[in-house]
Design a protein around this motif. Structure first.
Motif, PDB file in Angstrom:
ATOM      1  N   ILE A   9       0.432 -11.964  -3.183  1.00  0.00           N
ATOM      2  CA  ILE A   9       1.801 -11.474  -3.013  1.00  0.00           C
ATOM      3  C   ILE A   9       1.856  -9.987  -3.360  1.00  0.00           C
ATOM      4  O   ILE A   9       1.362  -9.564  -4.409  1.00  0.00           O
ATOM      5  CB  ILE A   9       2.777 -12.286  -3.887  1.00  0.00           C
ATOM      6  CG1 ILE A   9       2.860 -13.718  -3.341  1.00  0.00           C
ATOM      7  CG2 ILE A   9       4.157 -11.642  -3.921  1.00  0.00           C
ATOM      8  CD1 ILE A   9       3.574 -14.688  -4.222  1.00  0.00           C
ATOM      9  N   VAL A  10       2.461  -9.204  -2.454  1.00  0.00           N
ATOM     10  CA  VAL A  10       2.519  -7.747  -2.636  1.00  0.00           C
ATOM     11  C   VAL A  10       3.971  -7.288  -2.563  1.00  0.00           C
ATOM     12  O   VAL A  10       4.606  -7.358  -1.506  1.00  0.00           O
ATOM     13  CB  VAL A  10       1.685  -7.017  -1.556  1.00  0.00           C
ATOM     14  CG1 VAL A  10       1.607  -5.526  -1.877  1.00  0.00           C
ATOM     15  CG2 VAL A  10       0.292  -7.621  -1.436  1.00  0.00           C
ATOM     16  N   ASP A  11       4.503  -6.838  -3.699  1.00  0.00           N
ATOM     17  CA  ASP A  11       5.880  -6.342  -3.765  1.00  0.00           C
ATOM     18  C   ASP A  11       6.001  -5.451  -4.992  1.00  0.00           C
ATOM     19  O   ASP A  11       5.505  -5.808  -6.065  1.00  0.00           O
ATOM     20  CB  ASP A  11       6.873  -7.508  -3.859  1.00  0.00           C
ATOM     21  CG  ASP A  11       8.289  -7.094  -3.489  1.00  0.00           C
ATOM     22  OD1 ASP A  11       8.837  -6.198  -4.175  1.00  0.00           O
ATOM     23  OD2 ASP A  11       8.847  -7.642  -2.532  1.00  0.00           O
ATOM     24  N   ASP A  12       6.643  -4.292  -4.842  1.00  0.00           N
ATOM     25  CA  ASP A  12       6.708  -3.356  -5.966  1.00  0.00           C
ATOM     26  C   ASP A  12       7.917  -3.578  -6.870  1.00  0.00           C
ATOM     27  O   ASP A  12       8.083  -2.863  -7.854  1.00  0.00           O
ATOM     28  CB  ASP A  12       6.683  -1.906  -5.464  1.00  0.00           C
ATOM     29  CG  ASP A  12       7.895  -1.556  -4.622  1.00  0.00           C
ATOM     30  OD1 ASP A  12       8.324  -2.406  -3.821  1.00  0.00           O
ATOM     31  OD2 ASP A  12       8.421  -0.433  -4.751  1.00  0.00           O
ATOM     32  N   ALA A  37       1.448  -4.512  -6.707  1.00  0.00           N
ATOM     33  CA  ALA A  37       2.678  -3.735  -6.589  1.00  0.00           C
ATOM     34  C   ALA A  37       2.529  -2.552  -5.643  1.00  0.00           C
ATOM     35  O   ALA A  37       3.505  -1.866  -5.348  1.00  0.00           O
ATOM     36  CB  ALA A  37       3.117  -3.237  -7.967  1.00  0.00           C
ATOM     37  N   THR A  38       1.305  -2.308  -5.159  1.00  0.00           N
ATOM     38  CA  THR A  38       1.075  -1.194  -4.231  1.00  0.00           C
ATOM     39  C   THR A  38       0.169  -1.651  -3.095  1.00  0.00           C
ATOM     40  O   THR A  38      -0.538  -2.664  -3.204  1.00  0.00           O
ATOM     41  CB  THR A  38       0.404   0.009  -4.935  1.00  0.00           C
ATOM     42  OG1 THR A  38      -0.945  -0.347  -5.283  1.00  0.00           O
ATOM     43  CG2 THR A  38       1.166   0.427  -6.183  1.00  0.00           C
ATOM     44  N   GLY A  39       0.160  -0.869  -2.024  1.00  0.00           N
ATOM     45  CA  GLY A  39      -0.689  -1.193  -0.890  1.00  0.00           C
ATOM     46  C   GLY A  39      -2.166  -1.105  -1.230  1.00  0.00           C
ATOM     47  O   GLY A  39      -2.954  -1.985  -0.862  1.00  0.00           O
ATOM     48  N   ARG A  40      -2.549  -0.060  -1.933  1.00  0.00           N
ATOM     49  CA  ARG A  40      -3.969   0.121  -2.274  1.00  0.00           C
ATOM     50  C   ARG A  40      -4.457  -0.972  -3.223  1.00  0.00           C
ATOM     51  O   ARG A  40      -5.594  -1.439  -3.118  1.00  0.00           O
ATOM     52  CB  ARG A  40      -4.195   1.511  -2.875  1.00  0.00           C
ATOM     53  CG  ARG A  40      -4.022   2.631  -1.857  1.00  0.00           C
ATOM     54  CD  ARG A  40      -4.445   3.990  -2.395  1.00  0.00           C
ATOM     55  NE  ARG A  40      -4.288   5.010  -1.370  1.00  0.00           N
ATOM     56  CZ  ARG A  40      -3.183   5.732  -1.193  1.00  0.00           C
ATOM     57  NH1 ARG A  40      -2.142   5.551  -1.997  1.00  0.00           N
ATOM     58  NH2 ARG A  40      -3.109   6.634  -0.233  1.00  0.00           N
ATOM     59  N   GLU A  41      -3.584  -1.385  -4.136  1.00  0.00           N
ATOM     60  CA  GLU A  41      -3.945  -2.478  -5.045  1.00  0.00           C
ATOM     61  C   GLU A  41      -4.152  -3.773  -4.259  1.00  0.00           C
ATOM     62  O   GLU A  41      -5.059  -4.559  -4.563  1.00  0.00           O
ATOM     63  CB  GLU A  41      -2.847  -2.669  -6.096  1.00  0.00           C
ATOM     64  CG  GLU A  41      -3.208  -3.683  -7.181  1.00  0.00           C
ATOM     65  CD  GLU A  41      -2.067  -3.941  -8.158  1.00  0.00           C
ATOM     66  OE1 GLU A  41      -2.285  -4.734  -9.097  1.00  0.00           O
ATOM     67  OE2 GLU A  41      -0.970  -3.370  -7.980  1.00  0.00           O
ATOM     68  N   SER A  42      -3.340  -3.988  -3.223  1.00  0.00           N
ATOM     69  CA  SER A  42      -3.478  -5.210  -2.420  1.00  0.00           C
ATOM     70  C   SER A  42      -4.825  -5.244  -1.702  1.00  0.00           C
ATOM     71  O   SER A  42      -5.449  -6.302  -1.581  1.00  0.00           O
ATOM     72  CB  SER A  42      -2.332  -5.317  -1.407  1.00  0.00           C
ATOM     73  OG  SER A  42      -2.478  -4.398  -0.336  1.00  0.00           O
ATOM     74  N   ILE A  43      -5.290  -4.082  -1.246  1.00  0.00           N
ATOM     75  CA  ILE A  43      -6.588  -4.013  -0.559  1.00  0.00           C
ATOM     76  C   ILE A  43      -7.714  -4.353  -1.540  1.00  0.00           C
ATOM     77  O   ILE A  43      -8.621  -5.129  -1.228  1.00  0.00           O
ATOM     78  CB  ILE A  43      -6.797  -2.610   0.053  1.00  0.00           C
ATOM     79  CG1 ILE A  43      -5.720  -2.333   1.118  1.00  0.00           C
ATOM     80  CG2 ILE A  43      -8.192  -2.491   0.668  1.00  0.00           C
ATOM     81  CD1 ILE A  43      -5.615  -0.873   1.527  1.00  0.00           C
ATOM     82  N   ARG A  59       7.945  -1.797   2.478  1.00  0.00           N
ATOM     83  CA  ARG A  59       8.045  -0.493   1.816  1.00  0.00           C
ATOM     84  C   ARG A  59       7.389  -0.569   0.438  1.00  0.00           C
ATOM     85  O   ARG A  59       7.854  -1.294  -0.436  1.00  0.00           O
ATOM     86  CB  ARG A  59       9.517  -0.090   1.681  1.00  0.00           C
ATOM     87  CG  ARG A  59      10.292  -0.091   2.996  1.00  0.00           C
ATOM     88  CD  ARG A  59      10.151   1.211   3.742  1.00  0.00           C
ATOM     89  NE  ARG A  59      10.751   1.134   5.073  1.00  0.00           N
ATOM     90  CZ  ARG A  59      12.019   1.391   5.340  1.00  0.00           C
ATOM     91  NH1 ARG A  59      12.841   1.722   4.362  1.00  0.00           N
ATOM     92  NH2 ARG A  59      12.473   1.329   6.584  1.00  0.00           N
ATOM     93  N   LEU A  60       6.321   0.185   0.273  1.00  0.00           N
ATOM     94  CA  LEU A  60       5.580   0.215  -0.988  1.00  0.00           C
ATOM     95  C   LEU A  60       5.485   1.660  -1.472  1.00  0.00           C
ATOM     96  O   LEU A  60       5.627   2.594  -0.677  1.00  0.00           O
ATOM     97  CB  LEU A  60       4.186  -0.390  -0.792  1.00  0.00           C
ATOM     98  CG  LEU A  60       4.169  -1.879  -0.400  1.00  0.00           C
ATOM     99  CD1 LEU A  60       2.780  -2.299   0.066  1.00  0.00           C
ATOM    100  CD2 LEU A  60       4.630  -2.751  -1.560  1.00  0.00           C
ATOM    101  N   ILE A  63       1.365   3.498   0.073  1.00  0.00           N
ATOM    102  CA  ILE A  63       1.234   3.440   1.529  1.00  0.00           C
ATOM    103  C   ILE A  63       2.134   2.317   2.032  1.00  0.00           C
ATOM    104  O   ILE A  63       2.540   1.449   1.264  1.00  0.00           O
ATOM    105  CB  ILE A  63      -0.229   3.204   1.975  1.00  0.00           C
ATOM    106  CG1 ILE A  63      -0.773   1.890   1.394  1.00  0.00           C
ATOM    107  CG2 ILE A  63      -1.108   4.379   1.577  1.00  0.00           C
ATOM    108  CD1 ILE A  63      -2.166   1.529   1.878  1.00  0.00           C
ATOM    109  N   SER A  64       2.455   2.334   3.312  1.00  0.00           N
ATOM    110  CA  SER A  64       3.352   1.302   3.837  1.00  0.00           C
ATOM    111  C   SER A  64       2.639  -0.042   3.904  1.00  0.00           C
ATOM    112  O   SER A  64       1.403  -0.117   3.934  1.00  0.00           O
ATOM    113  CB  SER A  64       3.840   1.688   5.236  1.00  0.00           C
ATOM    114  OG  SER A  64       2.807   1.500   6.193  1.00  0.00           O
ATOM    115  N   GLY A  65       3.435  -1.108   3.930  1.00  0.00           N
ATOM    116  CA  GLY A  65       2.868  -2.438   4.073  1.00  0.00           C
ATOM    117  C   GLY A  65       2.074  -2.582   5.362  1.00  0.00           C
ATOM    118  O   GLY A  65       1.063  -3.286   5.409  1.00  0.00           O
ATOM    119  N   ILE A  66       2.526  -1.890   6.412  1.00  0.00           N
ATOM    120  CA  ILE A  66       1.812  -1.949   7.692  1.00  0.00           C
ATOM    121  C   ILE A  66       0.441  -1.286   7.567  1.00  0.00           C
ATOM    122  O   ILE A  66      -0.567  -1.819   8.040  1.00  0.00           O
ATOM    123  CB  ILE A  66       2.649  -1.295   8.815  1.00  0.00           C
ATOM    124  CG1 ILE A  66       3.910  -2.129   9.080  1.00  0.00           C
ATOM    125  CG2 ILE A  66       1.820  -1.163  10.099  1.00  0.00           C
ATOM    126  CD1 ILE A  66       4.865  -1.518  10.089  1.00  0.00           C
TER     127      ILE A  66
END
Length: 207
Positions: A9-12, A37-43, A59-60, A63-66
């Protein structure tokens, strides 16, 4: 017994993130393996946790979720990414689907619909919130703004006049006027203020 669906789950927003975790963890066939909580952390977490599916906010803060989704799918093409967001603009939905989103859901959806959508997407189907799909259909076939037109409209949103915008892009004032005429026609706007409002609502640009 089938293995549970492994979900990242990715949400700031901490409260929203906790709420989504609670919704998912109530389901016996789903397992939250981590949250970011961030795009880079999700990667980074995708590499470490190997989820089957990612619930990604649009919206993160970094970087954007996309963009995060594109990076994840480039490295792990079997991972399904669902955009779970509050933004229903057709331009953003189009970008997400073209980039490989398996689903586009709104956080306002009932809990039961969200978890059922997760199951359907994990099984190989694509799922789009009905309201989002209707908005997408409404604007289908409309001419889109060029990158230059979006850049000019952003300058308008910042309060710049044609003369100032022309100087910014090293163009003539007449060229800017021509671009503005095209922008108003494409968006169906009667003036510059309405054009900015429509572009933001549809996700063509962000302020």
């Amino acid at each position: 017994m089938n293995q549970p669906i492994r979900i990242l789950i990715v949400d700031d927003h901490p409260l929203l993130q906790e709420g989504i975790v609670m919704v998912v963890e109530h389901e016996p066939d789903m397992q939250v393996v981590g949250s970011a909580a961030t795009g880079r952390e999700s990667i980074a977490l995708c590499e470490r946790l190997q989820p089957n599916l990612v619930l990604m906010d649009l919206r993160l803060p970094d970087i954007s979720g996309i963009d995060a989704m594109i990076a994840i799918r480039a490295k792990w093409p079997t991972v399904k990414v669902i955009l779970l967001t509050t933004f229903a603009g057709d331009a953003e939905v189009n970008r997400a689907l073209k980039a490989g989103a398996a689903g586009y859901l709104l956080k306002t959806m009932p809990r039961k619909q969200i978890v059922e959508s997760i199951r359907q997407i994990h099984a190989g189907r694509r799922r789009i919130d009905p309201g989002v799909a209707a908005n997408l259909a409404e604007h289908m076939g409309l001419e889109t703004l060029s990158q230059r037109e979006v850049e000019i409209l952003k300058q308008v949103a910042e309060g710049n006049r044609n003369k100032e915008i022309a100087h910014q892009f090293a163009l003539s004032e007449e060229t800017i006027k021509s671009h503005m005429k095209n922008i108003l026609e494409k968006l169906g706007a009667s003036d510059r203020t309405q054009a900015v409002s429509i572009a933001v609502r549809r996700g063509i640009m962000q302020l």
